[in-house]
Write a protein that holds these residues in place. Structure first.
Motif, PDB file in Angstrom:
ATOM      1  N   ILE A  58      -4.482   0.845   6.489  1.00 54.98           N
ATOM      2  CA  ILE A  58      -5.426  -0.257   6.293  1.00 54.98           C
ATOM      3  C   ILE A  58      -5.701  -0.945   7.613  1.00 54.98           C
ATOM      4  CG2 ILE A  58      -5.818  -2.431   5.094  1.00 54.98           C
ATOM      5  CD1 ILE A  58      -4.113  -1.428   2.820  1.00 54.98           C
ATOM      6  N   HIS A 112       0.834  -1.196   0.000  1.00 54.23           N
ATOM      7  CA  HIS A 112       0.000   0.000   0.000  1.00 54.23           C
ATOM      8  C   HIS A 112       0.869   1.248   0.000  1.00 54.23           C
ATOM      9  CE1 HIS A 112      -2.862   2.994   1.874  1.00 54.23           C
ATOM     10  NE2 HIS A 112      -3.524   2.548   0.829  1.00 54.23           N
ATOM     11  N   SER A 160       1.064   0.255   5.737  1.00 53.98           N
ATOM     12  CA  SER A 160       0.071  -0.710   6.202  1.00 53.98           C
ATOM     13  C   SER A 160      -0.811  -0.174   7.317  1.00 53.98           C
ATOM     14  CB  SER A 160       0.779  -1.975   6.691  1.00 53.98           C
ATOM     15  OG  SER A 160       1.645  -1.682   7.782  1.00 53.98           O
ATOM     16  N   SER A 192      -5.693  -3.566  -7.801  1.00 51.72           N
ATOM     17  CA  SER A 192      -4.803  -3.725  -6.654  1.00 51.72           C
ATOM     18  C   SER A 192      -4.847  -5.107  -6.024  1.00 51.72           C
ATOM     19  CB  SER A 192      -5.139  -2.672  -5.582  1.00 51.72           C
ATOM     20  OG  SER A 192      -5.071  -1.369  -6.110  1.00 51.72           O
TER      21      SER A 192
END
Length: 527
Positions: free
Chosen positions: A44, A37, A41, A68
């Motif tokens: 998320i 990402h 991280s 993605s």
């Protein structure tokens, strides 16, 4: 038939080793994507085990999910009936929390217009949008750095510039059309690259583009737009003018690929290289807006997004928020939304390396955004004709607080190196609240005027219709001002139409930097 997952099952996967989120009514295993990402991280993981649709949808163009994640990451549908009952917030019950502070801004919003038809000025549109957009959208749009001094000064400085109306001049005709970077437009104001429009309304940047088509205005598409450039320009009218904002990425290949993609869009006439925010400013209102959080808390907003409307919750500056729109990793000290858009943004740009690199990857004209001193404006002029224009801007007061308003920089240029106004097209951005502000900037030498927050609020108030109402108001105010000044055309506006002496007293009056002395440019104008 795919398995249906319950709330309790999703809640068990909230770690680095096993991370699930709910998006658009389906459960996704995003564990493998955590290290990839762009923003890290943590963003998320903060949403693990929850419905992340509210955070994800307004800021990711369609197709991002499929690009993605592998197909097997989509585990199956989510059973909303298994959600725990959510306790209603004070706003939902219409009851203020105990010991709640009275917020003057909120009181003003409560007394503001309730419909677009009632909006008579930009402030009315902002107040109407404030009633309609979500807390998070408001926090992102409203916020600026530190004590909001630059943001406030951006708005206030125009009131210190006085008009000089003329009489006995035929003011029957008034033409607001002009050319920007050689392109014909009907109004001299344009939409600056403002990010995340779909946070305010589902029309987003594409709705803004349609509004620009109605009024013949230019639009610079944000590098962080919530829709793809192809979607934004899809319904553009013949001759409609767009620019593309570029934040150069540390991983240059990403920027190079984007430049190649933009090259295929003939509506995009120039690249706007943004330089006024190489690092994010500290935006405290942004950091204080609070997310509803959790699967249950996000369901109502997700439903509204899927139906094409904005959340109706009212913003409240006392609350804190966590936004997925941040593309950078939220640091442990509690950074907010403002830091998000800078993930991967290169801080190492220089005159010597960046412009030659750009020349290799695009033949479009370059506009440099974010100049705040006349020294940088002078250096930019040395790079003509690759550099065709500059936008004087302090990033809406969102980068360095106490940075000067763009009008100060424009006056510096007039005083120290006015020849720049003939070598480059000089635009100003920030603080425009009235058509008279636009006219004042043009009279002082600006070729055009950028609008940042105002179109976002217009979009938040009523989507495309709200942006069109904004343009209607500003154009009418401009025409009134031009008529009273005795100017039929934009090209007739000049410094004789304004008295900027009160502002000139505050502009830079220091000594030459050694590098400027070597260039031989530190000679005051005799104007």
């Amino acid at each position: 038939m795919a398995k249906t997952y319950t709330y309790d099952e999703v809640q068990q996967h909230r770690t680095q080793e096993s991370c699930w989120v709910v998006l658009y009514g389906n459960v996704y295993d995003v564990t493998s994507f955590l290290p990839e990402h762009p923003g890290g991280s943590k963003i998320i993981l903060q949403l693990a085990g929850t419905d992340a649709t509210e955070e994800y949808d307004p800021i990711h163009p369609p197709g991002t999910l499929e690009e993605s994640l592998p197909a097997e990451a989509k585990l199956g549908p989510f059973d909303e009936s298994t959600l725990p009952k959510a306790e209603k917030s004070p706003e939902e019950t219409d009851q203020p929390p105990r010991n709640a502070k009275v917020d003057p801004a909120q009181e003003q919003a409560d007394e503001s217009p309730d419909s677009l038809e009632e909006c008579l000025n930009v402030d009315d549109i902002e107040a109407l949008a404030t009633k309609k957009i979500s807390r998070k959208a408001w926090g992102y749009y409203f916020s600026a750095s530190d004590d909001l001094i630059s943001k406030t000064f951006n708005n206030r400085v125009y009131s210190s510039i006085l008009m000089r109306p003329r009489i006995f001049v035929d003011c029957t005709r008034c033409d607001t059309s002009t050319t920007l970077l050689g392109n014909q437009v009907n109004v001299p104001f344009f939409i600056s690259p403002a990010a995340m429009a779909r946070l305010g309304h589902s029309d987003g940047e594409a709705g803004m583009a349609r509004a620009c088509g109605t009024y013949g205005a230019m639009q610079i598409i944000s590098n962080n737009a919530s829709q793809t450039p192809e979607q934004i320009i899809a319904e553009s009218k013949p001759g409609q003018v767009f620019g593309w904002q570029l934040y150069v990425q540390t991983e240059r290949k990403k920027s190079e690929d984007m430049l190649a993609r933009i090259k295929k869009l003939p509506q995009v006439k120039f690249i706007c290289l943004t330089l006024d925010a190489p690092v994010p400013g500290k935006r405290e209102h942004d950091e204080r807006t609070k997310s509803g959080g959790g699967v249950a808390g996000n369901l109502a907003v997700r439903s509204a997004v899927q139906q094409g409307s904005a959340s109706e919750t009212k913003p409240h500056p006392e609350e804190k928020t966590l936004r997925l729109e941040e593309k950078v990793e939220k640091d442990d000290s509690g950074g907010g939304v403002g830091k998000a858009l800078f993930a991967g943004t290169a801080p190492d740009l220089t005159w010597k390396t960046t412009l030659p690199w750009l020349r290799q990857h695009t033949d479009l004209p370059i506009v440099l955004k974010g100049l705040q001193t006349h020294e940088d404006a002078y250096i930019a002029s040395l790079h003509a004709p690759q550099v065709k224009g500059i936008i004087l801007s302090n990033h809406g007061g969102r980068a360095m607080d106490t940075a000067p308003p763009s009008i100060h920089t424009l006056l510096e240029i007039r005083q120290y190196c006015p020849e720049i106004l003939n070598k480059l097209e000089v635009f100003v951005d920030g603080g425009i609240r009235r058509g008279t502000d636009v006219v004042k900037a043009l009279a002082l030498g600006a070729k055009g005027v950028g609008l940042g927050r105002a179109p976002l609020y217009g979009n938040g108030a009523a989507g495309q219709a709200g942006v069109e109402r904004l343009f209607e108001i500003l154009k009418a105010e401009m025409e009134t001002a031009m008529r009273l000044l005795g100017c039929e055309k934009v090209s007739e506006l000049g410094p004789q139409h304004v008295n900027a002496r009160a502002v000139e007293r505050d502009i830079f009056d220091g000594v030459a930097a050694p590098s400027m002395e070597k260039l031989g440019m530190w000679v005051r104008s005799k104007l």
